[in-house]
Write a protein that holds these residues in place. Structure first.
Motif, short mmCIF file in Angstrom:
data_model
loop_
_atom_site.label_atom_id
_atom_site.label_comp_id
_atom_site.label_asym_id
_atom_site.label_seq_id
_atom_site.Cartn_x
_atom_site.Cartn_y
_atom_site.Cartn_z
N VAL A 1 -10.65 -0.87 -11.24
CA VAL A 1 -10.56 -0.10 -9.88
C VAL A 1 -9.76 -0.80 -9.22
N ALA A 2 -9.35 -2.30 -9.11
CA ALA A 2 -8.90 -2.86 -8.31
C ALA A 2 -7.62 -2.40 -7.50
N LYS A 3 -6.80 -1.97 -8.60
CA LYS A 3 -5.26 -1.64 -7.99
C LYS A 3 -5.46 -0.26 -7.07
N GLY A 4 -6.39 0.62 -7.63
CA GLY A 4 -6.62 1.80 -6.92
C GLY A 4 -7.25 1.30 -5.38
N MET A 5 -7.94 0.58 -5.48
CA MET A 5 -8.65 0.03 -4.09
C MET A 5 -7.63 -0.37 -3.24
N PHE A 6 -6.81 -1.33 -3.93
CA PHE A 6 -5.64 -1.88 -3.03
C PHE A 6 -4.70 -1.23 -2.50
N CYS A 7 -4.37 0.07 -3.34
CA CYS A 7 -3.48 0.87 -3.14
C CYS A 7 -4.22 1.74 -1.76
N LEU A 8 -5.45 2.24 -1.99
CA LEU A 8 -6.06 2.89 -0.77
C LEU A 8 -6.13 2.06 0.32
N SER A 9 -6.45 0.86 0.52
CA SER A 9 -6.31 0.12 1.82
C SER A 9 -4.77 0.01 2.33
N ARG A 10 -3.71 0.10 1.35
CA ARG A 10 -2.31 -0.07 2.07
C ARG A 10 -2.25 1.37 2.44
N GLY A 11 -2.65 2.48 2.01
CA GLY A 11 -2.40 3.89 2.45
C GLY A 11 -3.10 4.03 3.58
N LEU A 12 -4.07 3.52 3.91
CA LEU A 12 -5.00 3.58 5.31
C LEU A 12 -4.43 2.80 6.18
N GLY A 13 -3.72 1.71 5.99
CA GLY A 13 -3.09 0.81 6.71
C GLY A 13 -1.75 1.61 7.15
N LEU A 14 -1.19 2.21 6.12
CA LEU A 14 0.17 2.99 6.80
C LEU A 14 -0.18 4.08 7.73
N VAL A 15 -1.35 4.92 7.22
CA VAL A 15 -1.73 6.04 8.34
C VAL A 15 -2.21 5.30 9.69
N ALA A 16 -2.95 4.19 9.85
CA ALA A 16 -3.23 3.66 10.97
C ALA A 16 -1.81 3.43 11.85
N HIS A 17 -1.01 2.76 10.98
CA HIS A 17 0.29 2.54 11.79
C HIS A 17 0.93 3.43 12.30
N ILE A 18 1.16 4.50 11.42
CA ILE A 18 1.80 5.77 12.13
C ILE A 18 1.12 6.54 13.08
N TYR A 19 -0.24 6.40 13.02
CA TYR A 19 -0.91 6.85 14.11
C TYR A 19 -0.86 6.10 15.37
N GLU A 20 -0.83 4.87 15.42
CA GLU A 20 -0.44 4.07 16.48
C GLU A 20 0.92 4.22 17.12
N GLU A 21 1.70 4.26 16.06
CA GLU A 21 3.10 4.69 16.82
C GLU A 21 3.41 5.94 17.34
#
Length: 166
Positions: free
Chosen positions: A108-128
């Motif tokens: 499940v590691a790759k899925g978890m790593f992708c999930l965290s990257r996706g959440l980081g992207l959402v946070a970045h977009i929200y911040e902008e």
């Protein structure tokens, strides 16, 4: 995660120390020219350090054992010794150690790593959006053409059969 699980299982089954097994694993990898996932040359990986701080706080409370955190930490000096380079635990390595602490299967590691990257992207977009900035690429547009000039063919006409868009 696979290496973390291998070392922990070997320590549990043989009674050998983690440091000895980590050294052995690094020697194996150096002979095969493989790299150790989760470690790289960047020393300023603040996300990895912060994840380890949080995980160690949970460890102090007794909610996790911390064996995988110890393995991940022991790998840094062992890798430096076998490679001759100072390699640091990166955010993927820290996340892998924490996922092992939670007994997550390595599959499940790759899925978890992708999930965290996706959440980081959402946070970045929200911040902008909150700051009124336009969501843009990693390089300012005026630098893009100066630093990465286009070197392909000049402007050209498409063949007549390719111009019509249905």
């Amino acid at each position: 995660m696979e290496v973390f699980y291998q070392i922990k299982n070997m320590a549990d089954s043989t009674g050998r120390g983690v440091e000895e097994l980590v050294e052995e694993k690094c020697q194996e990898l150096s002979k095969t020219d493989e790299y150790m996932p989760g470690y790289d040359l960047r020393s300023n990986e603040q996300r990895a350090r912060r994840l380890f701080q949080l995980a160690n706080a949970v460890r102090t409370e007794g909610d996790i054992q911390g064996a995988y955190l110890d393995i991940a930490s022991a790998l840094e000096p062992a890798l430096a010794k076998t490679t001759g380079k100072k390699l640091f635990l990166n955010v993927d390595g820290a996340q892998g150690a924490i996922l092992c602490e939670l007994n997550m299967p390595k599959e499940v590691a790759k899925g978890m790593f992708c999930l965290s990257r996706g959440l980081g992207l959402v946070a970045h977009i929200y911040e902008e959006m909150q700051n009124g900035h336009r969501i843009k690429g990693p390089m300012p547009r005026d630098m893009l053409f100066k630093e990465c000039p286009y070197t392909g063919p000049g402007k050209r006409e498409l063949p007549p059969d390719r111009k019509a868009i249905p």
